[in-house]
Design a protein around this motif. Structure first.
Motif, PDB file in Angstrom:
ATOM      1  N   HIS A 172       0.809  -1.221   0.000  1.00 16.26           N
ATOM      2  CA  HIS A 172       0.000   0.000   0.000  1.00 16.26           C
ATOM      3  C   HIS A 172       0.841   1.269   0.000  1.00 16.26           C
ATOM      4  O   HIS A 172       0.302   2.378  -0.019  1.00 16.26           O
ATOM      5  N   SER A 173       2.164   1.129   0.061  1.00 19.49           N
ATOM      6  CA  SER A 173       3.105   2.236  -0.092  1.00 19.49           C
ATOM      7  C   SER A 173       2.870   3.386   0.879  1.00 19.49           C
ATOM      8  O   SER A 173       3.034   4.553   0.527  1.00 19.49           O
ATOM      9  N   VAL A 174       2.488   3.042   2.112  1.00 17.63           N
ATOM     10  CA  VAL A 174       2.364   4.034   3.177  1.00 17.63           C
ATOM     11  C   VAL A 174       2.872   3.409   4.471  1.00 17.63           C
ATOM     12  O   VAL A 174       3.015   2.191   4.579  1.00 17.63           O
ATOM     13  N   LEU A 222       4.460  -2.127 -14.992  1.00 18.96           N
ATOM     14  CA  LEU A 222       3.253  -2.634 -15.639  1.00 18.96           C
ATOM     15  C   LEU A 222       2.411  -1.529 -16.267  1.00 18.96           C
ATOM     16  O   LEU A 222       1.308  -1.779 -16.737  1.00 18.96           O
ATOM     17  N   GLU A 223       2.960  -0.302 -16.247  1.00 20.61           N
ATOM     18  CA  GLU A 223       2.302   0.867 -16.849  1.00 20.61           C
ATOM     19  C   GLU A 223       0.902   1.087 -16.284  1.00 20.61           C
ATOM     20  O   GLU A 223      -0.073   1.316 -17.005  1.00 20.61           O
ATOM     21  N   VAL A 224       0.835   1.016 -14.954  1.00 17.29           N
ATOM     22  CA  VAL A 224      -0.412   1.245 -14.225  1.00 17.29           C
ATOM     23  C   VAL A 224      -0.213   2.430 -13.294  1.00 17.29           C
ATOM     24  O   VAL A 224       0.815   2.531 -12.616  1.00 17.29           O
ATOM     25  N   LYS A 225      -1.196   3.297 -13.233  1.00 24.66           N
ATOM     26  CA  LYS A 225      -1.107   4.481 -12.374  1.00 24.66           C
ATOM     27  C   LYS A 225      -1.217   4.071 -10.906  1.00 24.66           C
ATOM     28  O   LYS A 225      -2.136   3.355 -10.523  1.00 24.66           O
ATOM     29  N   PRO A 226      -0.293   4.515 -10.056  1.00 27.61           N
ATOM     30  CA  PRO A 226      -0.379   4.169  -8.632  1.00 27.61           C
ATOM     31  C   PRO A 226      -1.547   4.870  -7.958  1.00 27.61           C
ATOM     32  O   PRO A 226      -2.065   5.883  -8.453  1.00 27.61           O
ATOM     33  N   ALA A 227      -1.969   4.341  -6.820  1.00 25.24           N
ATOM     34  CA  ALA A 227      -3.007   5.008  -6.038  1.00 25.24           C
ATOM     35  C   ALA A 227      -2.493   6.371  -5.579  1.00 25.24           C
ATOM     36  O   ALA A 227      -1.307   6.534  -5.288  1.00 25.24           O
ATOM     37  N   LYS A 228      -3.374   7.346  -5.506  1.00 29.66           N
ATOM     38  CA  LYS A 228      -2.955   8.715  -5.196  1.00 29.66           C
ATOM     39  C   LYS A 228      -2.358   8.840  -3.808  1.00 29.66           C
ATOM     40  O   LYS A 228      -1.562   9.743  -3.538  1.00 29.66           O
ATOM     41  N   GLU A 229      -2.711   7.926  -2.901  1.00 26.89           N
ATOM     42  CA  GLU A 229      -2.207   8.016  -1.531  1.00 26.89           C
ATOM     43  C   GLU A 229      -0.800   7.438  -1.367  1.00 26.89           C
ATOM     44  O   GLU A 229      -0.165   7.655  -0.335  1.00 26.89           O
ATOM     45  N   TRP A 230      -0.323   6.698  -2.339  1.00 28.66           N
ATOM     46  CA  TRP A 230       0.964   6.034  -2.194  1.00 28.66           C
ATOM     47  C   TRP A 230       2.093   7.042  -2.006  1.00 28.66           C
ATOM     48  O   TRP A 230       2.123   8.086  -2.660  1.00 28.66           O
ATOM     49  N   GLU A 231       3.013   6.723  -1.125  1.00 26.58           N
ATOM     50  CA  GLU A 231       4.086   7.650  -0.743  1.00 26.58           C
ATOM     51  C   GLU A 231       5.450   7.281  -1.320  1.00 26.58           C
ATOM     52  O   GLU A 231       6.379   8.095  -1.284  1.00 26.58           O
ATOM     53  N   GLY A 232       5.605   6.069  -1.817  1.00 19.41           N
ATOM     54  CA  GLY A 232       6.902   5.630  -2.344  1.00 19.41           C
ATOM     55  C   GLY A 232       7.210   6.244  -3.688  1.00 19.41           C
ATOM     56  O   GLY A 232       6.389   6.940  -4.306  1.00 19.41           O
ATOM     57  N   LYS A 233       8.392   5.945  -4.177  1.00 12.79           N
ATOM     58  CA  LYS A 233       8.853   6.440  -5.491  1.00 12.79           C
ATOM     59  C   LYS A 233       9.205   5.245  -6.372  1.00 12.79           C
ATOM     60  O   LYS A 233       9.562   4.169  -5.897  1.00 12.79           O
TER      61      LYS A 233
END
Length: 258
Positions: free
Chosen positions: A56-58, A243-254
């Protein structure tokens, strides 16, 4: 161009455990990968919170999971499986620790195989073979292969860096090698851990608990290049980017793609 990805996570695998396990594939893995032995996990350095942060990158303070007991998120964030499913990607998940079932929402996996590590032998090897077979037959876009024996049978039972622990790491590295040798050319292979450990525990903010390795081998990554300033939160963003998919807007990673 969109690629396919397999993420192999070895529970509780310390970087120095890799170096000392004695398996020759580690030197090969360094030569074919962009890698670091100094990536950072999140605190508390506990299995479920770390996996939730990876997917979830948070931080745990945001997704709300701070122990190995899952609680529904108060402010839900889409995880990696969720955003890939929404983009029409085929996901597969092979695991041996039941608490991980909640890192994906129901219906977002094309394949899920659980082999209970409790009471079973060689689950790492069995899951590896099943993942390889599924990749060859179904060609999924993203596969997550969880190997749990290093933490369960090695670290907690005998202690981190014990000979039994290093034997489990050696087996996990052999699984990595087998996956690598059987992957189609359009796959990127990512290898990491959720946390480290010390004595027979983990969950602290110590260097031994908080430092994890990361290897990324694929056509869009430089071979033999050391990467810096890497967080476990960067992994989901990097996979979504591949995979050329847009990450969720809340994700904090790079993304680690250049």
């Amino acid at each position: 161009m969109s690629e396919k990805v397999i993420l192999i996570l070895v529970d509780g695998m310390r970087p120095d455990g890799i170096e000392k396990c004695g398996h020759p594939f580690i030197e090969t893995l360094k030569k074919i990968s962009s890698y670091t032995m100094e990536a950072k996990t999140v605190w508390p350095s506990v299995t479920l919170p770390c996996h939730m942060s990876l997917f979830h990158s948070v931080d745990p303070s945001r997704h709300g999971i701070t122990t190995n007991l899952y609680m529904p998120q108060v402010r839900p964030i889409d995880g990696l499986f969720d955003v890939l499913h929404a983009a029409g990607k085929k996901n597969a998940f092979f695991y041996s620790w039941e608490q991980l079932r909640d890192i994906s929402r129901p219906g977002h996996l094309h394949k899920s195989l659980f082999l209970n590590i409790v009471g079973n032998e060689h689950t790492d090897i069995k899951l590896t073979d099943e993942a390889i077979l599924y990749i060859k037959e179904e060609n999924p876009d993203f596969t997550f292969l969880y190997l749990g024996e290093t933490d369960d049978f090695g670290g907690h039972k005998y202690g981190w860096m014990s000979k039994e622990y290093l034997k489990c790491v050696n087996t996990a590295v052999a699984c990595m090698e087998k996956v690598y040798k059987n992957l189609p050319d359009d796959y990127t292979m990512i290898v990491t851990a959720d946390h480290g450990g010390h004595d027979r525990v983990h969950g602290h903010e110590s260097y031994e608990d908080m430092t994890i390795p990361l290897f990324i081998s694929g056509p869009r990554f430089e071979k033999g290049e050391k990467i810096e300033n890497v967080s476990i939160k960067d992994i989901a963003v990097t996979i979504a980017d591949l995979l050329e998919v847009k990450p969720a807007k809340e994700w904090e990673g790079k993304s680690l793609l250049k």
